[in-house]
Enzyme design. Structure first.
Site, PDB file in Angstrom:
ATOM      1  N   THR B  16       0.841  -1.200   0.000  1.00 25.91           N
ATOM      2  CA  THR B  16       0.000   0.000   0.000  1.00 25.91           C
ATOM      3  C   THR B  16       0.877   1.252   0.000  1.00 25.91           C
ATOM      4  OG1 THR B  16      -1.367  -1.283   1.512  1.00 25.91           O
ATOM      5  CG2 THR B  16      -2.064   0.962   1.058  1.00 25.91           C
ATOM      6  N   ALA B  17       1.902   1.264   0.873  1.00 28.69           N
ATOM      7  CA  ALA B  17       2.757   2.446   0.986  1.00 28.69           C
ATOM      8  C   ALA B  17       3.482   2.721  -0.329  1.00 28.69           C
ATOM      9  CB  ALA B  17       3.773   2.260   2.106  1.00 28.69           C
ATOM     10  N   ILE B  44       8.085 -11.624  -1.846  1.00 29.52           N
ATOM     11  CA  ILE B  44       7.881 -11.070  -0.506  1.00 29.52           C
ATOM     12  C   ILE B  44       6.434 -10.643  -0.363  1.00 29.52           C
ATOM     13  CG2 ILE B  44       8.554  -9.228   1.092  1.00 29.52           C
ATOM     14  CD1 ILE B  44      11.235  -9.117  -0.476  1.00 29.52           C
ATOM     15  N   LYS B  80     -17.617   4.173   5.352  1.00 31.67           N
ATOM     16  CA  LYS B  80     -17.336   4.109   6.792  1.00 31.67           C
ATOM     17  C   LYS B  80     -17.680   5.448   7.423  1.00 31.67           C
ATOM     18  CE  LYS B  80     -13.552   3.766  10.072  1.00 31.67           C
ATOM     19  NZ  LYS B  80     -12.107   3.863  10.263  1.00 31.67           N
ATOM     20  N   LEU B 335       5.272   1.181   7.068  1.00 30.11           N
ATOM     21  CA  LEU B 335       5.721   0.487   8.285  1.00 30.11           C
ATOM     22  C   LEU B 335       7.218   0.682   8.552  1.00 30.11           C
ATOM     23  CD1 LEU B 335       3.646  -2.769   7.767  1.00 30.11           C
ATOM     24  CD2 LEU B 335       3.082  -0.790   9.173  1.00 30.11           C
ATOM     25  N   THR B 346      -5.236   4.379  11.319  1.00 26.26           N
ATOM     26  CA  THR B 346      -4.318   5.462  10.960  1.00 26.26           C
ATOM     27  C   THR B 346      -3.200   5.042  10.011  1.00 26.26           C
ATOM     28  OG1 THR B 346      -3.211   4.992  13.048  1.00 26.26           O
ATOM     29  CG2 THR B 346      -4.666   6.901  12.982  1.00 26.26           C
ATOM     30  N   GLY B 347      -3.132   3.734   9.666  1.00 25.65           N
ATOM     31  CA  GLY B 347      -2.024   3.264   8.828  1.00 25.65           C
ATOM     32  C   GLY B 347      -1.924   4.040   7.531  1.00 25.65           C
TER      33      GLY B 347
END
Lengths: 446, 501
Positions: B16-17, B44, B80, B335, B346-347
């Site tokens: 995602t990042a 990975i 949401k 991360l 909050t990620g």
């Protein structure tokens, strides 16, 4: 239930402001408020020039603009004119320059297009700066186009008259006027606005500014009523000139403590509020009147006090939060003053900067961004104007500005300039505006 | 100046990042002569961080020019309106932290002060009924906010619950269409420049060296560049947030489609429930000192609402933040930059903040220290403020029914948080800030929701006569109730707006 007793010790303008504001906001069922009169205002000349947000303060306590202007001989203020501080003189106003074009900050855009050589090149794109130079005024039309409707203004006025107006208002809100301080012995909260801190044990943190001053009021020196406070650098310090409707206030500030009639020490208390004594105004902080700072801090301290007013005055936590916010507000505003001195070429003197002020200056010098800290009271372009005005030009520009084409930018720049030109055409002269809307009895520019 | 211009960026890692960074950079820097390469290895796995999001993501997508319905369809997303917290203040409690206010200010005094005042006269303190998004969530309702800001139906924000793997895939297609180069391969070495320790290139398994001016580390927890190569160091926050593992599984969806995420406190942590269009995501975040992996997995599976659809997967993490998010010519996003458990989703927000701030502070090749300092200052504020807000959920409780909760009870707290709580307990004032995900209404939701009730209220609230207070509060309650009544059912709205099936 017995009412909580609040005693305001008058002295500087903050006492009268607190009396009116607290009187209006704190319910009289639970609070009784006394104002102890203490003779003529302390450092009243320092409060004769405001920032734009004084208007909001007046609105909150139901003082109408015309009433204020008539009774306090107020003229309008579009900014401050700094002469001798940087390479050329510049006006610091209450609105950002120009507009973002294609998502690019206006200053970056001017730099990238090679249109920026000195701060004078920004003048065509600022309505308040041009209006101030032409001596014209009309309040922003809130329904108008962004460039001509989003500016703001402050006042030059008579602080003593303002104090009377405020105290009259305070009385109508139920605040009691008394002549002796003895009533403070039974107070749950003492608001010390005498200009001198009450509790000697408090640490006073010193700042390096000027050390003495002489203030005078003169009959109007010009046939035109200025829309700016003039802040002029001199050999031994600097001079402030502010003209209200009936007189000019002139304050000479000196670095040497012997040169002026009165001494002063810039600095602040480390804890403005301890136990049942809250110091406001010059008792809490001494900061010179650049960008209306002393008056502005009085206003914000009083508003903050009401926002955080402790339901139980013996609880320490609201005091602690008040002190935390207040002291960092003081420090960030002092950063502005320190940078004003430190980045000026007028004097070869040392003015220490905080780490935050240094970081702010360095980020601007490197890449033209204004770092924003919490509790920072000034607009982005107040800082931009200070830096550019004193000759600090960013080394790099926003990478987003890099590929803008002159053919896309120029029509927009021309449009901004033209909108302002048109707006100025329909604006009356400052003197005419006052004569028609809000002239005081002794208005001197009829 | 031109020879210092950044001309190449390498992004390491394609979760995602990585793909958010790639998409964010290529959309905003598209006019720059800049080559962007993303290196990822299919060998990975990626961690599907935060399938629930915050409203900020909508601005990110809008800036990229992404069509919302199309994105929701592709990621099987639901709407949401907030998060329901169950069993946090005490077992049996439930409240919703919504994306919106509780009532409007009256005479410049916060609405909740009037609630506190009414509560002293015996009125019900639950804020739910004065919040449109909370009541809509409770009734399973949703529709896009009304465009007129004066209409009560405009008084909320919203986010998505989606499949983060599909979001990354969507952004990969977006980025590749805009000229981002993708290299499939595993990195086996990182080469540093001898003169300044900057990264000069990364070596792939096939022997090739990939050079760049700037390297963005999206390699996940291990921090392949920022830590393994540059040894930047890590601030360990497990003394505040002791959970260190999560076990996850998907299950069949049961019951009506709900526009909110649920976080239920359990004996050694908490469990999330995130409803997507086609399935429900679940995960038990726990502290390995207090429960074994097998017990945690069993506990998680026992709480699934429908048939299990995937094998339980265990993740390990260490809560904290990299000492410097930007060090030399390497920026750690995702991360690799730090980890905070997904209790408040909050990620993805922190990834987005990192990208936005990097673009704001976009450097020259030499990555001036002043640019790094300003970037790190902002990222540190973001991380610390989210940390304190998460911690509030654990601290504002009377729970002591397990060793985990007793450990929390006896924990030493950061002063920044105890101070905020003391001020609130006294008179309902929230310590405000500008930078950070969670503003005053969020703090109010958790305080009231978890039983932190102020002893007193703002004295200025006394201007409204006590007799007229029930009428004021009742009026807002009715407006909310009527508006919710008029809204569409969430499931129906999804079907007509962005049906994935």
């Amino acid at each position: 239930m017995t009412r909580q007793r609040i005693v305001i010790l008058g002295g500087d303008l903050s006492g009268a402001m607190a009396a009116a504001y607290l009187g209006h906001h704190l319910p009289s069922k639970t609070y009784e408020i006394f104002y102890v009169n203490n003779g003529p205002l302390v450092k009243s000349e320092w409060c004769a020039s405001s920032y734009s947000d004084l208007r909001k303060f007046n609105q909150k306590i139901k003082i109408g603009e015309a009433e204020f202007a008539k009774s306090c001989a107020a003229s309008l203020k579009l900014g401050e004119n700094y002469t001798g501080w940087g390479p050329s003189s510049y006006i610091n106003s209450f609105v950002d320059y120009g507009a973002n074009i294609m998502g690019v900050n206006f200053i970056d855009l001017m730099l990238q297009q090679g249109l920026y050589n000195s701060i004078d090149d920004l003048i065509p794109y600022s309505l308040p700066v041009r209006a101030a130079k032409e001596g014209k005024f009309l309040p922003p039309d809130t329904k108008g186009r962004p460039i001509v409707s989003d500016f703001d203004y402050g006042y030059h006025f008579n602080p003593q008259a303002y104090a009377s107006l405020l105290l009259g208002r305070a009385k109508s809100f139920g605040v009691e006027m008394v002549q002796t301080r003895s009533i403070s012995e039974s107070a749950d909260l003492i608001i010390n606005a005498t200009g001198t801190p009450l509790n000697e044990t408090d640490n006073f943190m010193s700042w390096i500014g000027c050390k003495s001053y002489t203030a005078r009021s003169l009959a109007p020196q010009s046939s035109k009523l200025s829309l700016t406070t003039d802040i002029t650098a001199k050999d031994k310090g600097w001079t402030l000139t502010a003209s209200d409707q009936t007189q000019d206030i002139v304050i000479d500030f000196f670095f040497d403590e012997e040169m002026g009639e009165h001494q002063h020490h810039c600095g602040r208390l480390s804890k403005p509020w301890s136990d049942r004594v809250l110091n406001i105004g010059f008792a809490a902080i001494c900061v010179e009147p650049l960008m209306g700072s002393p008056l502005r801090l009085m206003q914000h301290d009083i508003e903050r006090l009401v926002k955080l007013f402790p339901p139980n005055l013996t609880d320490p936590i609201e005091r602690e939060e008040y002190n935390r916010q207040t002291v960092s507000t003081y420090d960030r505003l002092w950063d502005y003053h320190a940078l004003q001195y430190a980045s000026s070429s007028a004097w070869q003197r040392d003015f220490p900067l905080t780490a935050k002020a240094t970081h702010k200056r360095d980020v601007f010098a490197a890449r033209g961004r204004i770092v924003t800290y919490e509790e920072d009271m000034l607009f982005r372009d107040n800082w931009t104007t200070l830096f550019l005005g004193q000759g600090i030009t960013p080394q790099r520009i926003d990478p987003f500005a890099e590929n803008l084409k002159a053919k896309d930018v120029n029509p927009q720049l021309n449009a901004i300039e033209k909108i302002i030109t048109q707006a100025l055409r329909s604006m009356p002269r400052h003197e005419e505006f006052i004569a028609k809307q809000c002239a005081a009895r002794r208005f001197a520019y009829k | 100046m031109d020879n210092k211009k950044v001309t190449s960026i390498v992004i390491v890692g394609g979760g995602t990042a990585g793909w958010m960074t790639a998409a964010g950079l290529c959309a905003t820097l598209r006019n720059q002569e800049l080559s962007i390469t993303l290196i990822e290895s299919a060998a990975i796995g990626t961690v599907g961080v935060g399938e629930a999001t915050l409203p900020h993501i909508r601005f990110f997508n809008q800036r990229l020019g992404i069509n919302e319905a199309e994105l929701m369809k592709a990621t099987k997303a639901t709407f949401k309106l907030g998060i329901e917290f169950k069993d946090w203040g005490k077992i049996g409690d439930s409240y919703i932290h919504p994306f919106g206010n509780f009532g409007e200010d009256i005479a410049r005094v916060g609405f909740h002060h009037y609630v506190s005042r009414a509560a002293q006269q015996g009125f019900d303190i639950h804020l739910d009924k004065w919040s449109l998004p909370v009541m809509a969530a409770r009734h399973g309702k949703f529709q896009l906010p009304h465009p007129d800001p004066n209409n009560i139906l405009s008084s909320f924000g919203f986010a998505y619950q989606f499949d983060a793997g599909l979001y990354a895939k969507f952004l990969r297609a977006f980025s590749e269409k805009r000229g981002i180069k993708r290299i499939e391969g595993r990195i086996i070495d990182v080469n540093l420049r001898s003169e300044n320790g900057f990264i000069s290139s990364v070596k792939l398994e096939d022997g090739s060296d990939i050079e760049a001016d700037i390297f963005i580390d999206c390699s996940g927890f291990r921090g392949l560049l920022i830590e393994q190569a540059l040894e930047t160091g890590y601030k360990d926050w497990t003394n505040f947030l002791p959970c260190d593992r999560a076990v996850t599984a998907a299950c069949e969806h049961e019951g009506p489609s709900l526009p909110y995420t649920t976080a239920t406190a359990k004996s050694a942590g908490w469990q999330w429930r995130i409803p997507l269009q086609h399935r429900t995501g679940n995960g038990y975040v726990y502290c390995s000192d207090h429960i074994s992996d097998d017990e945690a997995a069993a506990s998680m599976l026992a709480d699934l609402e429908g048939d299990q659809r995937s094998e339980p997967k265990t993740l390990r993490f260490k809560t904290g933040q990299r000492n410097k998010s930007w060090h030399k010519n390497c920026i750690a996003i995702g991360l690799s930059g730090g980890f905070l458990e997904p209790l408040e989703s909050t990620g993805i927000f922190l990834i987005q903040e990192a990208i936005t701030n990097f673009i704001e502070m976009f450097p020259t090749k030499d990555c001036p220290q002043i640019d790094q300092d300003e970037y790190n200052r902002i990222m540190d504020l973001n991380f610390e403020r989210v940390r304190d807000f998460l911690l509030l959920h654990y601290v504002a409780t009377t729970r002591d029914d397990s060793p985990f909760w007793r450990h929390i009870r006896d924990m030493e707290l950061p002063e920044s948080l105890t101070y905020k709580m003391e001020l609130f307990k006294s008179s309902g004032r929230v310590v405000s800030y500008d930078v950070g995900a969670f503003k005053d209404p969020s703090w109010l939701a958790v305080y009231y929701g978890q039983g932190i009730i102020p002893r007193a209220y703002d004295p200025v609230a006394d201007h409204i006569p006590l007799e007229s207070l029930p009428q004021h509060l009742g009026k807002v309650e009715n407006e909310v109730a009527q508006a919710v009544e008029s809204m569409s059912r969430h499931g129906d709205y999804i079907r007509q707006y962005c049906n994935a099936a």
